[in-house]
Write a protein that holds these residues in place. Structure first.
Motif, PDB file in Angstrom:
ATOM      1  N   LEU A 151      44.171  44.939  40.755  1.00 36.17           N
ATOM      2  CA  LEU A 151      42.836  44.368  40.647  1.00 36.17           C
ATOM      3  C   LEU A 151      41.940  44.802  41.796  1.00 36.17           C
ATOM      4  O   LEU A 151      42.400  45.031  42.913  1.00 36.17           O
ATOM      5  CB  LEU A 151      42.922  42.840  40.603  1.00 36.17           C
ATOM      6  N   LEU A 152      40.666  44.910  41.493  1.00 37.95           N
ATOM      7  CA  LEU A 152      39.663  45.279  42.480  1.00 37.95           C
ATOM      8  C   LEU A 152      39.479  44.143  43.475  1.00 37.95           C
ATOM      9  O   LEU A 152      39.440  42.976  43.107  1.00 37.95           O
ATOM     10  CB  LEU A 152      38.344  45.580  41.771  1.00 37.95           C
ATOM     11  N   GLU A 153      39.336  44.488  44.743  1.00 37.58           N
ATOM     12  CA  GLU A 153      39.200  43.480  45.795  1.00 37.58           C
ATOM     13  C   GLU A 153      37.792  43.492  46.376  1.00 37.58           C
ATOM     14  O   GLU A 153      37.179  44.547  46.532  1.00 37.58           O
ATOM     15  CB  GLU A 153      40.220  43.735  46.901  1.00 37.58           C
ATOM     16  N   GLY A 154      37.283  42.304  46.679  1.00 37.51           N
ATOM     17  CA  GLY A 154      36.003  42.189  47.350  1.00 37.51           C
ATOM     18  C   GLY A 154      34.804  42.384  46.451  1.00 37.51           C
ATOM     19  O   GLY A 154      33.703  42.690  46.922  1.00 37.51           O
ATOM     20  N   ALA A 155      34.972  42.190  45.141  1.00 40.61           N
ATOM     21  CA  ALA A 155      33.869  42.402  44.202  1.00 40.61           C
ATOM     22  C   ALA A 155      32.839  41.281  44.310  1.00 40.61           C
ATOM     23  O   ALA A 155      33.168  40.127  44.578  1.00 40.61           O
ATOM     24  CB  ALA A 155      34.401  42.491  42.779  1.00 40.61           C
ATOM     25  N   ASN A 450      35.808  31.419  45.279  1.00 41.96           N
ATOM     26  CA  ASN A 450      36.314  31.985  46.534  1.00 41.96           C
ATOM     27  C   ASN A 450      36.253  33.512  46.518  1.00 41.96           C
ATOM     28  O   ASN A 450      37.227  34.200  46.872  1.00 41.96           O
ATOM     29  CB  ASN A 450      37.739  31.498  46.807  1.00 41.96           C
ATOM     30  N   ASP A 451      35.123  34.043  46.053  1.00 42.23           N
ATOM     31  CA  ASP A 451      34.864  35.488  46.011  1.00 42.23           C
ATOM     32  C   ASP A 451      35.779  36.238  45.045  1.00 42.23           C
ATOM     33  O   ASP A 451      35.897  37.458  45.124  1.00 42.23           O
ATOM     34  CB  ASP A 451      35.003  36.107  47.414  1.00 42.23           C
ATOM     35  N   GLN A 452      36.404  35.525  44.119  1.00 41.16           N
ATOM     36  CA  GLN A 452      37.261  36.135  43.102  1.00 41.16           C
ATOM     37  C   GLN A 452      36.670  35.851  41.728  1.00 41.16           C
ATOM     38  O   GLN A 452      36.172  34.753  41.466  1.00 41.16           O
ATOM     39  CB  GLN A 452      38.680  35.579  43.206  1.00 41.16           C
ATOM     40  N   LEU A 453      36.721  36.862  40.852  1.00 41.13           N
ATOM     41  CA  LEU A 453      36.102  36.757  39.532  1.00 41.13           C
ATOM     42  C   LEU A 453      37.146  36.390  38.488  1.00 41.13           C
ATOM     43  O   LEU A 453      38.217  37.002  38.424  1.00 41.13           O
ATOM     44  CB  LEU A 453      35.439  38.092  39.176  1.00 41.13           C
ATOM     45  N   PHE A 454      36.816  35.395  37.635  1.00 46.73           N
ATOM     46  CA  PHE A 454      37.705  34.918  36.586  1.00 46.73           C
ATOM     47  C   PHE A 454      36.969  34.933  35.248  1.00 46.73           C
ATOM     48  O   PHE A 454      35.762  34.690  35.197  1.00 46.73           O
ATOM     49  CB  PHE A 454      38.178  33.483  36.848  1.00 46.73           C
ATOM     50  N   TRP A 461      41.546  30.025  33.083  1.00 47.70           N
ATOM     51  CA  TRP A 461      40.788  31.016  33.837  1.00 47.70           C
ATOM     52  C   TRP A 461      41.702  32.090  34.392  1.00 47.70           C
ATOM     53  O   TRP A 461      42.598  31.810  35.181  1.00 47.70           O
ATOM     54  CB  TRP A 461      40.003  30.332  34.960  1.00 47.70           C
ATOM     55  N   LYS A 462      41.487  33.305  33.946  1.00 46.93           N
ATOM     56  CA  LYS A 462      42.338  34.436  34.320  1.00 46.93           C
ATOM     57  C   LYS A 462      41.618  35.328  35.321  1.00 46.93           C
ATOM     58  O   LYS A 462      40.488  35.753  35.086  1.00 46.93           O
ATOM     59  CB  LYS A 462      42.697  35.239  33.060  1.00 46.93           C
ATOM     60  N   PRO A 463      42.245  35.641  36.458  1.00 46.23           N
ATOM     61  CA  PRO A 463      41.574  36.486  37.448  1.00 46.23           C
ATOM     62  C   PRO A 463      41.498  37.927  36.994  1.00 46.23           C
ATOM     63  O   PRO A 463      42.469  38.489  36.466  1.00 46.23           O
ATOM     64  CB  PRO A 463      42.475  36.347  38.683  1.00 46.23           C
ATOM     65  N   ILE A 464      40.339  38.560  37.191  1.00 44.63           N
ATOM     66  CA  ILE A 464      40.203  39.991  36.895  1.00 44.63           C
ATOM     67  C   ILE A 464      39.777  40.780  38.122  1.00 44.63           C
ATOM     68  O   ILE A 464      39.603  41.993  38.064  1.00 44.63           O
ATOM     69  CB  ILE A 464      39.240  40.246  35.718  1.00 44.63           C
ATOM     70  N   THR A 465      39.579  40.083  39.261  1.00 45.78           N
ATOM     71  CA  THR A 465      39.460  40.746  40.557  1.00 45.78           C
ATOM     72  C   THR A 465      40.254  39.902  41.548  1.00 45.78           C
ATOM     73  O   THR A 465      40.683  38.802  41.240  1.00 45.78           O
ATOM     74  CB  THR A 465      38.001  40.868  41.045  1.00 45.78           C
TER      75      THR A 465
END
Length: 466
Positions: A151-155, A450-454, A461-465
């Motif tokens: 997963l991409l970080e810091g998006a 928390n700066d993470q995209l779901f 809710w599933k994380p994608i970043t």
């Protein structure tokens, strides 16, 4: 039917209790000729796609075909001297038949039971094999999800590009990089890296995005080919771009103070001024579907109250109470028509948007210690509350719906959907109070926590970043 349901439940229970807490859908079992073990079929979501697997249940544990899993995730599989090697994304897992362990990147991992062979295929517990390949196993919407996507970080700054993908940005010392992220799997690909580009503005058709550089030139990026084309070399600064509803034209504010509303034809590069009333600090431009009506804000700045004319001097006094942001509308079809001021209140007005160029939806933040509300104002200059049950954090206008993120209590926020045609309201989700922002496209909603995209998958809710 009852037997089939019982079989499905047995497979689910085994997977839940051992290798992958979750659910699987079982199909008709078939007796193995070489073993008393029964080969069944279970469907898992692998990197966002439903994939059937051969599984067997042994000693109360469900084991999955090594080859099926390796094929599904795109791993390289080889067999040498009785050792099966599975390699993916720089990870290597070595498995030996009848061994109660595997070796993942040189580290030995114990298994609850030995690797089994049924009908010539090798079977192993799902979770340790996936973990060895650098992936994860989780349950979303009642289905086992296997993810081997890094997963991409810091998006940041997510916005939908159609219902199945989002554009996000990552800012570093060398500039900003924009990525296209798959809403199901989290797979991402780079779109653009720049040191002076404005944010990418996605066209309604989801096929392209527009941006400007620091010189005011306008570019269109094809999201499929990742190729940018300059469509205008006009060197006036363009602080905002807005696509037409049919994705054929681009409207924008012109000048470093956003004084002019103009239209750009991407095919010819022709620019047409639509409003040049010498009023500065326009912002939050919205355009009606037919491209003739506009909603925007105008900000008035503080007034110098001293007699001094040099504002760089320390003795200059400025009355900042005159700072206000008001909402205006403009109909370009009216001959000699002038902008109409819709609001006069002194509250802060945030997330101003319109879907018809006539009414404006916005979040009103009172100067007093009172909760923010979502309001609507029309051409009659009368405001009414769209949502005021709790403190509004953010609103997003998409597809004829207003999505509201609001504080419910110290622990939770709520996400609400308001149908603009009927005025009906419903709560879609209760989320953590740590959710700070939302994005929407049609019925699809994404959240930032928390700066993470779901994204929501079957109520989870599933994380994608990351």
């Amino acid at each position: 039917m009852l037997m089939k349901r019982a079989l499905a439940v047995s497979v689910v229970a085994a997977v839940v209790g051992t290798s992958a807490a979750g659910a699987a859908s079982a199909a008709t079992p078939a007796k193995s000729a070489a073993s008393a073990l029964q080969v069944q079929e279970a469907t898992f979501a692998v990197n966002g796609t439903a994939v059937p697997f051969r599984v067997v249940r042994s000693n109360g544990e469900t084991l999955v075909s090594i080859r099926d899993l390796g094929t599904a995730v795109g791993a390289q599989i080889s067999v040498h001297n009785g050792v099966t090697t599975v390699e993916l994304n720089g990870h290597k897992v070595e498995v030996k038949l009848n061994a109660k362990q595997l070796v993942a990147d040189g580290t030995t991992v114990s298994l609850a039971q030995a690797v089994r062979s049924v009908n010539g295929a090798s079977y192993i517990a799902l979770r340790p094999l996936v973990a060895g390949l650098g992936g994860t196993v989780a349950v979303y919407g009642g289905q086992i999800n296997v993810s081997t996507v890094k997963l991409l970080e810091g998006a940041e700054n997510p916005r939908f590009a159609g219902p199945s993908s989002l554009i996000v940005s990552v800012t570093g010392d060398d500039g900003r990089t924009d990525y296209l992220v798959d809403a199901k799997s989290g797979k991402y690909e780079q779109l653009l890296h720049s040191t002076n580009a404005s944010d990418l503005v996605v066209a309604p058709n989801g096929a392209k995005a527009a941006y400007t550089d620091s010189d005011g030139a306008v570019y269109v990026l094809d999201l499929a080919t990742k190729v940018s084309s300059k469509i205008s070399s006009d060197n006036n600064i363009k602080p905002e771009l807005v696509w037409s509803a049919d994705s054929s034209s681009i409207f924008f504010l012109q000048g470093d103070k956003g004084s002019v509303i103009a239209k750009l034809d991407p095919a010819s590069g022709t620019i047409t001024k639509l409003l040049d009333d010498k009023v500065d600090y326009k912002a939050n431009l919205s355009v009606s579907p037919d491209g003739t009506k506009f909603i925007y804000t105008v900000t008035t700045l503080g007034k110098v109250t001293s007699d001094a004319t040099n504002v760089d001097e320390d003795n200059v006094s400025i009355d900042f109470s005159a700072n206000q942001q008001q909402i205006f509308s403009f109909d370009s079809t009216v001959a000699e028509g002038k902008p109409v001021q819709l609001t006069t209140s002194t509250d802060d007005k945030l997330f101003v948007a319109s879907d018809d160029g006539v009414k404006a939806y916005y979040v009103s933040v009172p100067s007093e210690d009172q909760p923010a509300k979502a309001l609507v104002v029309g051409q009659d200059q009368k405001t009414s509350t769209v949502y005021g049950d709790s403190d509004v954090i953010e609103t997003v206008l998409a597809g004829g719906k207003l999505y509201v993120l609001a504080s419910v209590n110290d622990a939770n926020n709520g996400i609400y959907e308001i149908d603009l045609a009927s005025g009906s309201k419903k709560q879609l989700y209760t989320v953590s109070a740590e959710v700070s922002s939302i994005a929407a496209s049609g019925s699809q909603v994404a959240i930032v926590k928390n700066d993470q995209l779901f994204v929501n998958d079957g109520g989870v809710w599933k994380p994608i970043t990351k």
